[in-house]
Design a protein around this motif. Structure first.
Motif, PDB file in Angstrom:
ATOM      1  N   ASP A  34     -57.947 -26.251 -37.857  1.00 19.98           N
ATOM      2  CA  ASP A  34     -57.208 -26.753 -36.698  1.00 19.98           C
ATOM      3  C   ASP A  34     -55.800 -26.170 -36.697  1.00 19.98           C
ATOM      4  OD1 ASP A  34     -56.440 -28.192 -34.466  1.00 19.98           O
ATOM      5  OD2 ASP A  34     -56.143 -30.073 -35.536  1.00 19.98           O
ATOM      6  N   GLY A  35     -55.725 -24.869 -36.541  1.00 13.98           N
ATOM      7  CA  GLY A  35     -54.444 -24.184 -36.576  1.00 13.98           C
ATOM      8  C   GLY A  35     -53.493 -24.640 -35.484  1.00 13.98           C
ATOM      9  N   GLN A  36     -54.020 -24.902 -34.285  1.00 16.60           N
ATOM     10  CA  GLN A  36     -53.165 -25.357 -33.183  1.00 16.60           C
ATOM     11  C   GLN A  36     -52.589 -26.738 -33.466  1.00 16.60           C
ATOM     12  OE1 GLN A  36     -52.144 -23.499 -30.805  1.00 16.60           O
ATOM     13  NE2 GLN A  36     -53.501 -21.795 -31.276  1.00 16.60           N
ATOM     14  N   ARG A  62     -47.748 -21.728 -41.211  1.00 15.00           N
ATOM     15  CA  ARG A  62     -49.087 -22.047 -40.728  1.00 15.00           C
ATOM     16  C   ARG A  62     -50.168 -21.456 -41.626  1.00 15.00           C
ATOM     17  NH1 ARG A  62     -50.710 -20.921 -34.540  1.00 15.00           N
ATOM     18  NH2 ARG A  62     -52.881 -21.298 -34.993  1.00 15.00           N
ATOM     19  N   VAL A  63     -49.852 -20.341 -42.272  1.00 13.62           N
ATOM     20  CA  VAL A  63     -50.797 -19.704 -43.204  1.00 13.62           C
ATOM     21  C   VAL A  63     -50.471 -20.095 -44.641  1.00 13.62           C
ATOM     22  CG1 VAL A  63     -51.602 -17.476 -44.077  1.00 13.62           C
ATOM     23  CG2 VAL A  63     -51.209 -17.786 -41.633  1.00 13.62           C
ATOM     24  N   LEU A  64     -49.181 -20.167 -44.961  1.00 12.39           N
ATOM     25  CA  LEU A  64     -48.749 -20.407 -46.337  1.00 12.39           C
ATOM     26  C   LEU A  64     -49.125 -21.803 -46.847  1.00 12.39           C
ATOM     27  CD1 LEU A  64     -47.208 -19.201 -48.744  1.00 12.39           C
ATOM     28  CD2 LEU A  64     -45.127 -20.202 -47.787  1.00 12.39           C
ATOM     29  N   VAL A  65     -48.881 -22.837 -46.056  1.00 13.17           N
ATOM     30  CA  VAL A  65     -49.131 -24.216 -46.523  1.00 13.17           C
ATOM     31  C   VAL A  65     -50.604 -24.439 -46.865  1.00 13.17           C
ATOM     32  CG1 VAL A  65     -49.052 -26.653 -45.875  1.00 13.17           C
ATOM     33  CG2 VAL A  65     -47.068 -25.196 -45.458  1.00 13.17           C
ATOM     34  N   PRO A  66     -51.551 -24.115 -45.948  1.00 16.45           N
ATOM     35  CA  PRO A  66     -52.955 -24.328 -46.341  1.00 16.45           C
ATOM     36  C   PRO A  66     -53.393 -23.428 -47.500  1.00 16.45           C
ATOM     37  CG  PRO A  66     -52.813 -23.581 -44.051  1.00 16.45           C
ATOM     38  CD  PRO A  66     -51.425 -23.720 -44.560  1.00 16.45           C
ATOM     39  N   SER A  67     -52.823 -22.233 -47.574  1.00 16.62           N
ATOM     40  CA  SER A  67     -53.159 -21.344 -48.703  1.00 16.62           C
ATOM     41  C   SER A  67     -52.687 -21.956 -50.018  1.00 16.62           C
ATOM     42  CB  SER A  67     -52.516 -19.969 -48.511  1.00 16.62           C
ATOM     43  OG  SER A  67     -53.005 -19.353 -47.356  1.00 16.62           O
TER      44      SER A  67
END
Length: 189
Positions: A34-36, A62-67
């Motif tokens: 759920d990127g949006q 948006r990419v760093l936190v879930p990674s």
């Protein structure tokens, strides 16, 4: 000394690692899927923290936190053999507690904390800060070495029960925190 012996039992380590890996891994996957929705959460935090989470910073987060959440999930599983591997999870949970505390202190400008798996949005609150601080305890315990007692077949049953019980307590805590927030919103004029 009985409590320290219990905390260093390999089953406590395995249950803590399994529960934290499940929590962090599913949170990271949810944010990727759920990127949006996660972008809207970041916009809310950006507005409260002076607009510094816009543009490239937001795209990076948006990419760093879930990674980082997925990395922390893998690291807590490795912490059973290498205790310092739990450090990314400790740092991430402490960071989340700090951000939630700042968000809760600055008011209800943030509509969604971004720390749930659907349902209705939940604003940062002291309850969520305490929840993250409680989650920090098993992560810190994983940084200590486990005892070397041999595992037996019954430990597998105990492990499954402990992880499911921890999951049930986590979901119950989230529900109670959300209900308290809803009651406060209803009681406001």
């Amino acid at each position: 000394m009985v409590i320290s012996t219990f905390l260093q039992d390999p089953m406590v380590h395995l249950a803590s690692a399994g529960g934290l890996a499940l929590l962090l891994g599913s949170a990271g996957l949810h944010k990727f899927r759920d990127g949006q929705g996660f972008a809207r959460v970041l916009q809310g935090y950006g507005a409260v923290f002076g607009g510094h989470l816009m543009g490239r910073t937001q795209s990076l987060l948006r990419v760093l936190v879930p990674s980082l959440e997925l990395l922390a999930a893998a690291s807590v599983l490795m912490s059973v053999w290498l205790p310092l591997a739990a450090l990314p999870a400790v740092l991430l949970l402490a960071l989340y507690a700090g951000v939630l505390a700042l968000g809760a202190r600055r008011g209800a400008a943030i509509e969604d904390c971004g720390c749930h798996w659907g349902g209705r949005p939940q604003a940062p609150s002291r309850g969520l800060v305490w929840r993250n601080l409680v989650l920090l305890l098993p992560a810190l315990n994983l940084m200590l070495p486990a005892q070397g007692r041999p595992l037996v077949w019954f430990d597998a049953i105990t492990l499954v029960g402990a992880v499911f019980s921890g999951l049930a307590f986590y979901l119950l805590a989230n529900l109670l925190i959300a209900n308290r927030t809803s009651l406060q919103e209803l009681s406001e004029p």
